[in-house]
Write an enzyme that holds these catalytic residues in place. Sequence first.
Site, PDB file in Angstrom:
ATOM      1  N   GLY A  88       0.754  -1.064  -0.053  1.00 22.09           N
ATOM      2  CA  GLY A  88      -0.069  -0.148   0.051  1.00 22.09           C
ATOM      3  C   GLY A  88       0.835   1.374   0.112  1.00 22.09           C
ATOM      4  N   ASP A 148       0.925   1.677   8.629  1.00 22.41           N
ATOM      5  CA  ASP A 148       0.231   0.986   9.857  1.00 22.41           C
ATOM      6  C   ASP A 148       1.292   1.087  10.800  1.00 22.41           C
ATOM      7  OD1 ASP A 148      -1.859   0.155   8.294  1.00 22.41           O
ATOM      8  OD2 ASP A 148      -1.038  -1.722   7.596  1.00 22.41           O
TER       9      ASP A 148
END
Lengths: 408, 408
Positions: A12, A138
């Site tokens: 991502g 994250d």
Amino acid sequence: MKGNCVVAQSGGPTAVINASACGVIQEAMRHPEIDGVYAAYNGILGVMNEQMFDLRKEDPSTIEGLRTTPASALGSCRYKVKTDEDYAKILDVFRRYNIRYFFYIGGNDSMDTADKVNKLAAREGYEFRAMGVPKTIDNDLAFTDHCPGYGSVVKYLATMVMEAGRDTEALYTTDTVNVIEAMGRNAGWIAAGTALAKRSEEDAPHIVLLPEAPFDAEKFKARVDHFLTTIERCVIVVSEGTKNPDGTYIAEQKGEFAKDAFGHTQLGGAGFFIKNLVESEVKVKTRFAIPSTIQRSGAHFASLTDSEEAYTTGVAAVRHAVSGESGKMVTLKRVSDDPYRCETGLASLSDVANGEKLFPTEWIGPDGFSVTDEFVRYARPLIMGEVKPIIDGGLPSFMRFKKNFVRP
Amino acid sequence: MKGNCVVAQSGGPTAVINASACGVIQEAMRHPEIDGVYAAYNGILGVMNEQMFDLRKEDPSTIEGLRTTPASALGSCRYKVKTDEDYAKILDVFRRYNIRYFFYIGGNDSMDTADKVNKLAAREGYEFRAMGVPKTIDNDLAFTDHCPGYGSVVKYLATMVMEAGRDTEALYTTDTVNVIEAMGRNAGWIAAGTALAKRSEEDAPHIVLLPEAPFDAEKFKARVDHFLTTIERCVIVVSEGTKNPDGTYIAEQKGEFAKDAFGHTQLGGAGFFIKNLVESEVKVKTRFAIPSTIQRSGAHFASLTDSEEAYTTGVAAVRHAVSGESGKMVTLKRVSDDPYRCETGLASLSDVANGEKLFPTEWIGPDGFSVTDEFVRYARPLIMGEVKPIIDGGLPSFMRFKKNFVRP
């Protein structure tokens, strides 16, 4: 060791993964040991498919433009390298293109790939250096204080929560509750970061739901009621990875709240689940927002600290590789909180590949729906400063590579 | 005419409705005719409930802070004034508080309310002036070139589309289509505005779905296929008000794609509907984002042109009222496109209340999924320049009123 290098991005995208690429590319071009500076188009797929383009044929201003361009300008992928055939193919391409340096910007999976290629090369006696550059919104990579990408997603999403929170405050007489869904499948770092938006009791977010704090529907409803009583509104940030006490995702739970129109269990459904729960059980009108990939692409309001650290980790990867390191990921080591200072360090790729850093439960507030001041002290420095985008016609201007593909 | 004034905000907030309030307040304080400068807390409800606070008791820096604070700092409402009793109550409050000037910042409904109060006051011989200040992200008010609030939502949402578009471009091998839902129930102005993000064929948005262009599923799927063939990805902006040829909303249509988990027809479901349609019929993985109220609250990247015009319309409303006008809304009249120049004008409240300006069908591109250059020439000037938010601790800093409520 003389040879070509290849840089690749994986997984991502973030607002600053291109800043890391910029650091790698600009530093690589400064070292006479490095001849061709190539980009793998779409991560490791670009190696396997022999789609690599020549960065020396790009305009230097295009490369500099990486610092203010979001997402992965080299192209990314979610391909999981698994088989021996895949690894053999990768090493074969490296040999044929005389690639001696491999810089992989990504998360756990990318570090695993880089590690295994590195070990295979060693076994086969191919002189080669593989370095990892950390990237993930994250913030769940182990062995590093934090990950480039995290500061920017927090800065932007916290700003969204502040601004949408003011909207709810203005229209609480009709739109009383607002639910905003944060990314973060296993770790609550992103949702937790939105708490930085809170300067007073009045400020959003009022409730933060984290994967690390098992979801207790009764306690949650009581907490919503508390805010409806005291300030007549409630802004809720829910991590997409929020879990029930039995470890299942709330968005996956059985019942009428969590299925999409096909009856499929829905990814990204945590916000929708919480909206439905509040409307049906607390009986107030509830809005919900799903910023989705928008939150991780906010180059127009990225953290300058984050962007500079992303760049620095890229530079460090090249310097270490040229000086003989291999099989390592560049880390960030916090030297002090105030004034904030971070240095780069190194961790072994295999250690990073197998680690995961969840949000520490001791940083969850006593009510289970907030974070502690200690977390705020940790996270605040990471969002300081603003990247200034290039503006043209009232909108940001981003770069794009010409992509002159190379042949062996 | 000497007396007190009250300023109120109504309906959905914008990034610059507070700039209009700032213009009204700062200008009102410059006129000796105006004694008390009051804010109605939560729009007309604040008048009816006698919840009005004294703006002269607020810090001037708080009032100046309105220029960089999103949403409605005076409070807003969606209360529709309908009955004679409501209007009698409003006029009674105005009399008892000696309110002679009423500035209502809002859309059609607010202009209707201001108009009716104005007419009632005239019938009852109460000397009174009511002025409207235009506000709506929807840009659907008649008699004005555009509405304050529109430029900022377009600037911010177009930026989101650009940035998320780069994310899709980076990860097209897995996340091939991305659907972003734009606000705009009846008019496609906001979704259309995201086309400003497009500088080349490669750039998002690739498809824009507007309420004014009846949705043709077959043509749409063919268009998606076209982009999958040529650039291997597709970013779609869908207006929440997109309609089927029979005039029903696509998100309302019968069938399995459009219901929420309760089986209720869902508001804000257009994005979800399009995602499901693409996944089930075009068979590619599709992400979707619902920026919801976030899009209209983007003070951190608001249009400076929009903010300044919002301020100016507020100032003009006060000047006109003091010089004897009543029953009018301030309008924006475009004098030239290049260089862009706008002046204020006036329109009758009742005309504005009963008008609605849809997106002109001649500005829809020949394919039905884009906009013409003429629209771009219209919209581009409205997004120029950036409001600079006050930043504290890495995040914007917004003002909040102390709210000293007044008694008659």
